[in-house]
Design a protein around this motif. Structure first.
Motif, PDB file in Angstrom:
ATOM      1  N   ASP A 133       2.762   1.187  -3.460  1.00 45.59           N
ATOM      2  CA  ASP A 133       2.291   2.120  -2.645  1.00 45.59           C
ATOM      3  C   ASP A 133       3.218   2.682  -1.771  1.00 45.59           C
ATOM      4  O   ASP A 133       3.147   3.826  -1.691  1.00 45.59           O
ATOM      5  N   ALA A 134       4.363   1.684  -1.490  1.00 42.69           N
ATOM      6  CA  ALA A 134       5.375   2.195  -0.395  1.00 42.69           C
ATOM      7  C   ALA A 134       6.210   3.172  -1.205  1.00 42.69           C
ATOM      8  O   ALA A 134       6.738   4.210  -0.567  1.00 42.69           O
TER       9      ALA A 134
ATOM     10  N   VAL B 282       4.467   6.467  -1.001  1.00 40.64           N
ATOM     11  CA  VAL B 282       4.517   7.005   0.431  1.00 40.64           C
ATOM     12  C   VAL B 282       6.136   7.589   0.588  1.00 40.64           C
ATOM     13  O   VAL B 282       6.296   8.907   1.128  1.00 40.64           O
TER      14      VAL B 282
ATOM     15  N   ARG C 250       2.307   9.630   7.162  1.00 37.28           N
ATOM     16  CA  ARG C 250       3.210   8.833   6.238  1.00 37.28           C
ATOM     17  C   ARG C 250       4.388   8.426   6.575  1.00 37.28           C
ATOM     18  O   ARG C 250       4.957   7.597   6.034  1.00 37.28           O
TER      19      ARG C 250
ATOM     20  N   ALA D 275      -0.650  -0.087   0.453  1.00 40.35           N
ATOM     21  CA  ALA D 275      -1.276   0.588   1.656  1.00 40.35           C
ATOM     22  C   ALA D 275      -2.650   0.384   1.881  1.00 40.35           C
ATOM     23  O   ALA D 275      -3.158   0.972   2.917  1.00 40.35           O
TER      24      ALA D 275
ATOM     25  N   TYR E 253       4.662   5.048   7.905  1.00 38.88           N
ATOM     26  CA  TYR E 253       4.333   4.215   7.213  1.00 38.88           C
ATOM     27  C   TYR E 253       5.388   2.718   7.393  1.00 38.88           C
ATOM     28  O   TYR E 253       6.632   3.052   7.164  1.00 38.88           O
TER      29      TYR E 253
ATOM     30  N   TRP F 197      -3.563  -0.574   5.564  1.00 37.58           N
ATOM     31  CA  TRP F 197      -3.191   0.498   6.497  1.00 37.58           C
ATOM     32  C   TRP F 197      -4.163   1.516   6.338  1.00 37.58           C
ATOM     33  O   TRP F 197      -4.697   2.130   7.246  1.00 37.58           O
TER      34      TRP F 197
END
Length: 198
Positions: free
Chosen positions: A7-8, A11, A60, A70, A63, A73
């Motif tokens: 997910d990082a 983003v 975003r 994510a 983040y 979050w």
């Protein structure tokens, strides 16, 4: 197209190419929507889910890219938006009270699917009034654990509190529920929390 595994990374890519953020929606919309609907009901839950991703998209750049997933979050954002949605009603938790029977029946149905936990339905029914009387911090912690299916570390991330605070809240809820529930449920040290997560 670059293969994205975390997910990082999604983003990060979306900072330069905003359309990449759609992949995060594809991965987590079902989980966020399910959690939000259980918090505030079907109609409001869909709104909370949609707004969660809008807020996440706008924020975003903030983040924490050290976190590969994510989901904590997103559920943290959803929890705050659910509070706002409920605050707009005449009573903050009227939605939960009005849908308590449906929520219990859903949880009971899920639990009954596991034959080795057939007696959990009665325990869960007894827990509902106690859950409604909890303060917001304890209730949010419990619902993220039970309905968000998060670990204690992920709950801490979602609520922006230390992991120790999450453990403390869960332990306090366990002790309180053991004292408040009838003795037949607490005889074996079972406070019923293990049976909420369905």
């Amino acid at each position: 197209m670059q293969h994205v595994t975390t997910d990082a990374e999604i983003v990060r890519l979306s900072l330069a190419r905003p359309r990449e953020f759609a992949a995060l929606f594809d991965r987590h919309a079902a989980s966020v929507g399910h959690y939000a609907r259980r918090l505030v009901g079907a109609d409001a839950g869909d709104d909370v889910m949609s707004e969660t991703f809008l807020v996440a998209f706008r924020r975003r750049a903030d983040y924490d890219f050290d976190r590969e997933s994510a989901l904590p979050w997103l559920l943290g954002i959803a929890t705050r938006l659910a509070h706002r949605a409920r605050a707009a009603e005449a009573k903050r938790w009227r939605a939960l009270q009005a849908s308590a029977r449906v929520a219990v029946e859903t949880a009971i149905s899920d639990i009954e699917a596991a034959s080795d936990r057939a007696d959990a339905a009665a325990r869960l029914t007894r827990l509902v009034p106690h859950i409604r009387r909890m303060n917001d911090a304890d209730r949010d912690t419990l619902l993220l654990y039970a309905w968000g299916d998060l670990s204690t570390e992920q709950i801490a991330d979602a609520l922006g509190v230390p992991v120790g605070t999450v453990w403390s809240r869960i332990n306090r809820m366990r002790r309180k529920l053991r004292l408040e529930l009838p003795t037949d449920t607490s005889e074996e040290g079972d406070d019923g929390l293990a049976h909420i997560r369905a």
